[in-house]
Design a protein around this motif. Structure first.
Motif, PDB file in Angstrom:
ATOM      1  N   ILE A  55     -38.790 -65.568 -21.161  1.00 31.57           N
ATOM      2  CA  ILE A  55     -39.669 -65.446 -19.687  1.00 31.57           C
ATOM      3  C   ILE A  55     -38.955 -65.688 -18.637  1.00 31.57           C
ATOM      4  O   ILE A  55     -39.222 -64.784 -17.822  1.00 31.57           O
ATOM      5  CB  ILE A  55     -40.809 -66.525 -19.985  1.00 31.57           C
ATOM      6  CG1 ILE A  55     -41.848 -66.449 -21.385  1.00 31.57           C
ATOM      7  CG2 ILE A  55     -41.663 -66.693 -18.607  1.00 31.57           C
ATOM      8  CD1 ILE A  55     -42.717 -67.637 -21.643  1.00 31.57           C
ATOM      9  N   ILE A  56     -38.088 -66.663 -18.602  1.00 26.75           N
ATOM     10  CA  ILE A  56     -37.254 -66.622 -17.375  1.00 26.75           C
ATOM     11  C   ILE A  56     -36.310 -65.319 -17.175  1.00 26.75           C
ATOM     12  O   ILE A  56     -36.171 -64.995 -16.043  1.00 26.75           O
ATOM     13  CB  ILE A  56     -36.435 -67.992 -17.684  1.00 26.75           C
ATOM     14  CG1 ILE A  56     -37.120 -69.097 -17.502  1.00 26.75           C
ATOM     15  CG2 ILE A  56     -35.543 -67.898 -16.127  1.00 26.75           C
ATOM     16  CD1 ILE A  56     -36.751 -70.318 -17.826  1.00 26.75           C
ATOM     17  N   TYR A  58     -37.002 -62.252 -18.027  1.00 29.82           N
ATOM     18  CA  TYR A  58     -37.635 -60.975 -17.364  1.00 29.82           C
ATOM     19  C   TYR A  58     -37.912 -61.334 -15.957  1.00 29.82           C
ATOM     20  O   TYR A  58     -38.003 -60.457 -15.087  1.00 29.82           O
ATOM     21  CB  TYR A  58     -38.727 -60.682 -18.127  1.00 29.82           C
ATOM     22  CG  TYR A  58     -38.531 -60.116 -19.456  1.00 29.82           C
ATOM     23  CD1 TYR A  58     -38.181 -58.575 -19.194  1.00 29.82           C
ATOM     24  CD2 TYR A  58     -38.545 -60.564 -20.898  1.00 29.82           C
ATOM     25  CE1 TYR A  58     -37.624 -58.002 -20.296  1.00 29.82           C
ATOM     26  CE2 TYR A  58     -38.324 -59.774 -21.611  1.00 29.82           C
ATOM     27  CZ  TYR A  58     -37.763 -58.400 -21.649  1.00 29.82           C
ATOM     28  OH  TYR A  58     -37.466 -57.697 -22.690  1.00 29.82           O
ATOM     29  N   THR A  59     -38.225 -62.555 -15.532  1.00 30.71           N
ATOM     30  CA  THR A  59     -38.423 -63.135 -14.015  1.00 30.71           C
ATOM     31  C   THR A  59     -37.392 -62.828 -13.316  1.00 30.71           C
ATOM     32  O   THR A  59     -37.370 -62.230 -12.115  1.00 30.71           O
ATOM     33  CB  THR A  59     -38.910 -64.347 -14.168  1.00 30.71           C
ATOM     34  OG1 THR A  59     -40.100 -64.781 -14.943  1.00 30.71           O
ATOM     35  CG2 THR A  59     -39.343 -65.045 -12.473  1.00 30.71           C
ATOM     36  N   TYR A  60     -36.065 -63.354 -13.830  1.00 32.01           N
ATOM     37  CA  TYR A  60     -34.938 -63.032 -13.223  1.00 32.01           C
ATOM     38  C   TYR A  60     -34.736 -61.447 -12.948  1.00 32.01           C
ATOM     39  O   TYR A  60     -33.976 -61.029 -11.763  1.00 32.01           O
ATOM     40  CB  TYR A  60     -33.779 -63.725 -13.794  1.00 32.01           C
ATOM     41  CG  TYR A  60     -33.901 -65.166 -13.420  1.00 32.01           C
ATOM     42  CD1 TYR A  60     -34.829 -65.898 -12.935  1.00 32.01           C
ATOM     43  CD2 TYR A  60     -32.872 -66.104 -14.072  1.00 32.01           C
ATOM     44  CE1 TYR A  60     -34.650 -67.318 -12.856  1.00 32.01           C
ATOM     45  CE2 TYR A  60     -32.551 -67.481 -13.750  1.00 32.01           C
ATOM     46  CZ  TYR A  60     -33.434 -68.064 -13.155  1.00 32.01           C
ATOM     47  OH  TYR A  60     -33.477 -69.169 -13.039  1.00 32.01           O
ATOM     48  N   LEU A  63     -36.671 -60.230 -10.078  1.00 27.55           N
ATOM     49  CA  LEU A  63     -36.068 -60.832  -8.914  1.00 27.55           C
ATOM     50  C   LEU A  63     -34.746 -60.188  -8.360  1.00 27.55           C
ATOM     51  O   LEU A  63     -34.558 -59.845  -7.294  1.00 27.55           O
ATOM     52  CB  LEU A  63     -35.799 -62.494  -9.049  1.00 27.55           C
ATOM     53  CG  LEU A  63     -35.533 -63.122  -7.883  1.00 27.55           C
ATOM     54  CD1 LEU A  63     -36.447 -63.046  -6.481  1.00 27.55           C
ATOM     55  CD2 LEU A  63     -35.398 -64.839  -8.100  1.00 27.55           C
TER      56      LEU A  63
END
Length: 286
Positions: A55-56, A58-60, A63
């Protein structure tokens, strides 16, 4: 004659230290074995860390696609940061829980009186136990999620053996810093009786200022300054900077020196407060 007496005294002191070091080693080993028995919980933890890592990641990715050089990291650095942070999360025990809950509960129930009869340091007994826990968490819950992340995403690993050595040294110092402030939280139970509120407050603060939720390098400069003044950055941000080879030479020595300084300060304060606390044992109900 005086020299002979001093030599014999030194020999007695060394002889008394060696058994204690052996005892602490046994405590660390038993703690490692204790955590290794919770296999289902460990497997569930690995799964949880892996899911959050995805999850993190794909967030990164989203971003860093918008800000390709955010914080001086490229996308590969950011993804590597995400997975190494997941690997260190339980190693440095950022979440509320761990030995401090058990120690605080022993203070509340009065069982701490039994601990104080042991002919060893209360602080170093629990430190040895926490080092055993940290070693298990690093091996069992640290390596598998990072291995999975490397299969799915492009990560950057150190190519120099010296970097790996420095990274492990930085992780060790990070564990000492984490133990230092968590031990102080546990000691607050001598005065507060119930230290859970302090534990939760410190846990949330540590999650944010350690760089666990977001790398400190992307913080506004004023907030990053505050984060680096506090001890929490020494648990996550600094070891990952070493892993990414973002700190080299004098900068690396300074970063690890800050970690060592915080560890020494917190352990010293802990030793002083242990002496004060054991003179004022407060047991709920009497």
């Amino acid at each position: 004659m005086g020299a002979l007496l001093r030599a014999r005294q030194l020999d007695r002191e060394v002889s008394s230290v060696v058994p204690r070091l052996n005892l602490y080693a046994v405590v660390a080993k038993l703690s490692f074995q204790r955590f290794s028995t919770y296999r289902a919980a460990t497997a569930a933890g690995v799964f949880t860390n892996t899911v959050f890592g995805v999850i993190i990641s794909y967030t990164y990715i989203a971003l860093w696609q918008q800000r390709p050089t955010l914080g001086g990291y490229d996308q590969t650095d950011a993804l590597t940061y995400a997975w190494v942070a997941q690997s260190l999360l339980m190693t440095v025990a950022l979440f509320s829980g761990g030995f401090q809950v058990e120690l605080a509960e022993r203070v509340r129930r009065g069982d701490i009186a039994i601990d104080l009869y042991r002919p060893v340091s209360l602080q170093f007994w629990w430190l040895a136990s926490d080092l055993g826990r940290a070693a298990f968490q690093l091996l069992a819950r640290g390596i598998p999620p990072t291995f999975f992340g490397a299969l799915v995403f492009q990560l950057r690993f150190p190519t120099s053996p010296l970097t790996w050595v420095c990274f492990l040294g930085s992780v060790f110092l990070g564990v000492l810093v984490s133990f230092g402030y968590r031990y102080l939280v546990a000691l607050s139970a001598f005065w507060l009786v119930d230290s859970r509120g302090v534990d939760y407050l410190v846990g949330v603060t540590a999650l944010f200022f350690s760089g666990m939720m977001l790398p400190i390098v992307v913080f506004p400069s004023w907030l990053a300054t505050i984060a680096h003044v506090l001890p929490f950055a020494a648990t996550i941000q600094t070891p990952i900077d070493v892993f990414l080879n973002a700190r080299t030479g004098a900068d690396l020595a300074l970063a690890m020196g800050v970690q060592a300084g915080w560890a020494a300060l917190l352990l010293t304060v802990g030793q002083i407060l242990t002496g004060l606390a054991t003179r004022k044992v407060v047991v709920a109900g009497g």
